[in-house]
Design an enzyme around this catalytic site. Structure first.
Site, PDB file in Angstrom:
ATOM      1  N   SER A 252       0.878  -1.171   0.000  1.00 33.87           N
ATOM      2  CA  SER A 252       0.000   0.000   0.000  1.00 33.87           C
ATOM      3  C   SER A 252       0.914   1.219   0.000  1.00 33.87           C
ATOM      4  CB  SER A 252      -0.842  -0.016   1.285  1.00 33.87           C
ATOM      5  OG  SER A 252      -1.446   1.230   1.522  1.00 33.87           O
TER       6      SER A 252
ATOM      7  N   TYR B 221      -1.774  -1.467  10.544  1.00 30.18           N
ATOM      8  CA  TYR B 221      -1.831  -1.571   9.080  1.00 30.18           C
ATOM      9  C   TYR B 221      -0.513  -1.081   8.478  1.00 30.18           C
ATOM     10  CZ  TYR B 221      -3.772  -1.192   4.342  1.00 30.18           C
ATOM     11  OH  TYR B 221      -4.022  -1.334   2.988  1.00 30.18           O
TER      12      TYR B 221
ATOM     13  N   LYS C 252       2.339  -3.095   6.224  1.00 32.76           N
ATOM     14  CA  LYS C 252       2.609  -2.721   4.833  1.00 32.76           C
ATOM     15  C   LYS C 252       4.077  -2.323   4.650  1.00 32.76           C
ATOM     16  CE  LYS C 252      -1.493  -3.724   3.388  1.00 32.76           C
ATOM     17  NZ  LYS C 252      -1.713  -4.887   2.516  1.00 32.76           N
TER      18      LYS C 252
HETATM   19  N1  LIG Z   1      -8.694  -0.353  -1.118  1.00 34.64           N
HETATM   20  C1  LIG Z   1      -7.663   0.426  -0.863  1.00 34.64           C
HETATM   21  O1  LIG Z   1      -7.787   1.677  -0.780  1.00 34.64           O
HETATM   22  C2  LIG Z   1      -6.293  -0.184  -0.708  1.00 34.64           C
HETATM   23  C3  LIG Z   1      -5.170   0.669  -0.744  1.00 34.64           C
HETATM   24  C4  LIG Z   1      -3.911   0.122  -0.600  1.00 34.64           C
HETATM   25  C5  LIG Z   1      -3.745  -1.243  -0.438  1.00 34.64           C
HETATM   26  N2  LIG Z   1      -4.844  -2.051  -0.392  1.00 34.64           N
HETATM   27  C6  LIG Z   1      -4.607  -3.490  -0.203  1.00 34.64           C
HETATM   28  O2  LIG Z   1      -5.223  -4.203  -1.244  1.00 34.64           O
HETATM   29  C7  LIG Z   1      -5.445  -5.559  -0.842  1.00 34.64           C
HETATM   30  C8  LIG Z   1      -6.840  -5.991  -1.258  1.00 34.64           C
HETATM   31  O3  LIG Z   1      -7.809  -5.257  -0.526  1.00 34.64           O
HETATM   32  P1  LIG Z   1      -9.084  -4.598  -1.214  1.00 34.64           P
HETATM   33  O4  LIG Z   1      -8.936  -3.135  -1.079  1.00 34.64           O
HETATM   34  O5  LIG Z   1      -9.325  -5.188  -2.552  1.00 34.64           O
HETATM   35  O6  LIG Z   1     -10.214  -5.004  -0.156  1.00 34.64           O
HETATM   36  P2  LIG Z   1     -11.462  -6.011  -0.281  1.00 34.64           P
HETATM   37  O7  LIG Z   1     -11.996  -6.113   1.113  1.00 34.64           O
HETATM   38  O8  LIG Z   1     -12.386  -5.541  -1.349  1.00 34.64           O
HETATM   39  O9  LIG Z   1     -10.809  -7.370  -0.737  1.00 34.64           O
HETATM   40  C9  LIG Z   1     -10.004  -8.121   0.158  1.00 34.64           C
HETATM   41  C10 LIG Z   1     -10.288  -9.606  -0.063  1.00 34.64           C
HETATM   42  O10 LIG Z   1      -9.450 -10.345   0.823  1.00 34.64           O
HETATM   43  C11 LIG Z   1     -10.238 -11.369   1.400  1.00 34.64           C
HETATM   44  N3  LIG Z   1      -9.665 -11.806   2.680  1.00 34.64           N
HETATM   45  C12 LIG Z   1      -9.721 -11.172   3.890  1.00 34.64           C
HETATM   46  N4  LIG Z   1      -9.139 -11.914   4.829  1.00 34.64           N
HETATM   47  C13 LIG Z   1      -8.666 -13.034   4.206  1.00 34.64           C
HETATM   48  C14 LIG Z   1      -7.948 -14.177   4.634  1.00 34.64           C
HETATM   49  N5  LIG Z   1      -7.612 -14.343   5.938  1.00 34.64           N
HETATM   50  N6  LIG Z   1      -7.623 -15.125   3.728  1.00 34.64           N
HETATM   51  C15 LIG Z   1      -7.984 -14.984   2.432  1.00 34.64           C
HETATM   52  N7  LIG Z   1      -8.674 -13.935   1.957  1.00 34.64           N
HETATM   53  C16 LIG Z   1      -8.997 -12.967   2.833  1.00 34.64           C
HETATM   54  C17 LIG Z   1     -11.618 -10.754   1.555  1.00 34.64           C
HETATM   55  O11 LIG Z   1     -12.627 -11.742   1.714  1.00 34.64           O
HETATM   56  C18 LIG Z   1     -11.734  -9.961   0.269  1.00 34.64           C
HETATM   57  O12 LIG Z   1     -12.283 -10.749  -0.765  1.00 34.64           O
HETATM   58  C19 LIG Z   1      -5.196  -5.563   0.673  1.00 34.64           C
HETATM   59  O13 LIG Z   1      -3.912  -6.119   0.929  1.00 34.64           O
HETATM   60  C20 LIG Z   1      -5.223  -4.092   1.054  1.00 34.64           C
HETATM   61  O14 LIG Z   1      -4.456  -3.824   2.195  1.00 34.64           O
HETATM   62  C21 LIG Z   1      -6.096  -1.559  -0.527  1.00 34.64           C
END
Ligand SMILES: NC(=O)c1ccc[n+]([C@@H]2O[C@H](COP(=O)([O-])OP(=O)(O)OC[C@H]3O[C@@H](n4cnc5c(N)ncnc54)[C@H](O)[C@@H]3O)[C@@H](O)[C@H]2O)c1
Length: 281
Positions: free
Chosen positions: A144, A157, A161
């Protein structure tokens, strides 16, 4: 890995948001894909969206990335199903938020177990296979911008990261001689379900922390709601896989604070005076 056609990809957190978009982009590029996720219903729905089209085969497997045995099992099932795996996207993550005063140890453990240990488990379960089949491979770890720019009130968090960025940088140097590329995905705000992460809070961690309705959470929800489309993040990630690039940055407006951070490091260091090699020059 320039040509993704006929390659096989494994994507964690594949039922939603960035993981689902990565799965889609990889399939559109010609790869067969295993989506792994803890949420069975969402996973089934995600896999169904690929059915009947002209895309390569996309399957799903329920897998909790915080459980090493489950990840190892998912690796075996994927290799059995598709023969080989070339691309591993350790993407599953949760958006833990708590100020230093309010965070419970269980909350810390939950965020670390998924955001950091989930990546460790994915690397460990797939690496022997990636290095053994001789066709090269690529690992994408989702960090992130919080892996470079700490968010106030996001200690756990941010810590995970930063760790994923460091791990990815170390792995990249280590695995390059074996033909394995490593990228670290560092998005800013993306329009996903990240603010609803507690939907997957496991009962083993006890009672989930109560929601903290307040201005900061409302502000974050709005930033996510108006964030970048996951498909745009996935497109940048695929380009990084093809070009074997380490950092996948997605949000241009976050460059100035990153520059300030680097300048702060340098300013602190310069207080020590010139480096020995500078004195000689
Ligand atoms: N959305 C943002 O603004 C953002 C920004 C930077 C980084 N991220 C990172 O992106 C990645 C994906 O997140 P997202 O934003 O798509 O969120 P999201 O909640 O839409 O998707 C995350 C997915 O991970 C799954 N998940 C959660 N715990 C789990 C586990 N223990 N085992 C397997 N699957 C699991 C959830 O069921 C979900 O389908 C994460 O690592 C998050 O930290 C997101």
């Amino acid at each position: 890995m320039e040509d993704l056609h006929d390659k096989v990809a494994f994507v964690t957190g594949g039922a939603s948001g960035i993981g689902f978009a990565l799965g889609h982009a990889l399939a559109e590029a010609g790869a067969r894909v295993m989506l792994a996720d803890i949420e069975k219903n969402a996973l089934d729905d995600a896999v169904k969206t690929f059915a009947g089209g002209n895309l390569p085969e996309v399957r799903g497997i329920v897998c909790d990335v915080s459980d090493y045995q489950a990840v190892e099992r998912a690796a075996r099932v994927t290799i059995d199903a598709f023969g080989k795996v070339h691309i591993v996207c350790n993407n599953a993550g949760v958006g833990g938020r708590s100020g230093a005063d309010g965070i419970s140890l269980q909350d810390w453990r939950w965020v670390i177990d998924i955001n950091l240990m989930g990546v460790v488990h994915g690397v460990r379960a797939f690496l022997p296979h990636l290095t053994s089949h001789g066709e090269g491979g690529h690992i994408v770890n989702t960090a992130s911008m919080a892996g470079f720019l700490p968010g106030t009130g996001f200690g756990p968090y941010t810590a995970t990261k930063f760790a994923v960025v460091g791990l990815s940088e170390a792995l990249r140097a280590e695995l390059a001689p074996q033909g394995i590329g490593v990228s670290v995905l560092c998005p800013g705000w993306v329009r996903t379900r990240i603010t609803e992460s507690r939907r997957n809070w496991p009962k083993e961690y006890g009672e989930p922390p109560p929601p903290r309705p307040g201005l900061l959470d409302q502000h974050i929800a709005e930033l996510v709601r108006t964030g970048m489309e996951p498909s745009a993040v996935a497109a940048l990630t695929l380009a990084a896989i093809r070009n074997n690039e380490l950092y996948v940055f997605t949000h241009p407006h976050m460059r100035p604070p990153l520059e300030t951070r680097v300048e702060n490091f340098l300013a602190a260091y310069r207080k020590l005076g010139p480096a020995p090699q500078e004195k000689q020059a």
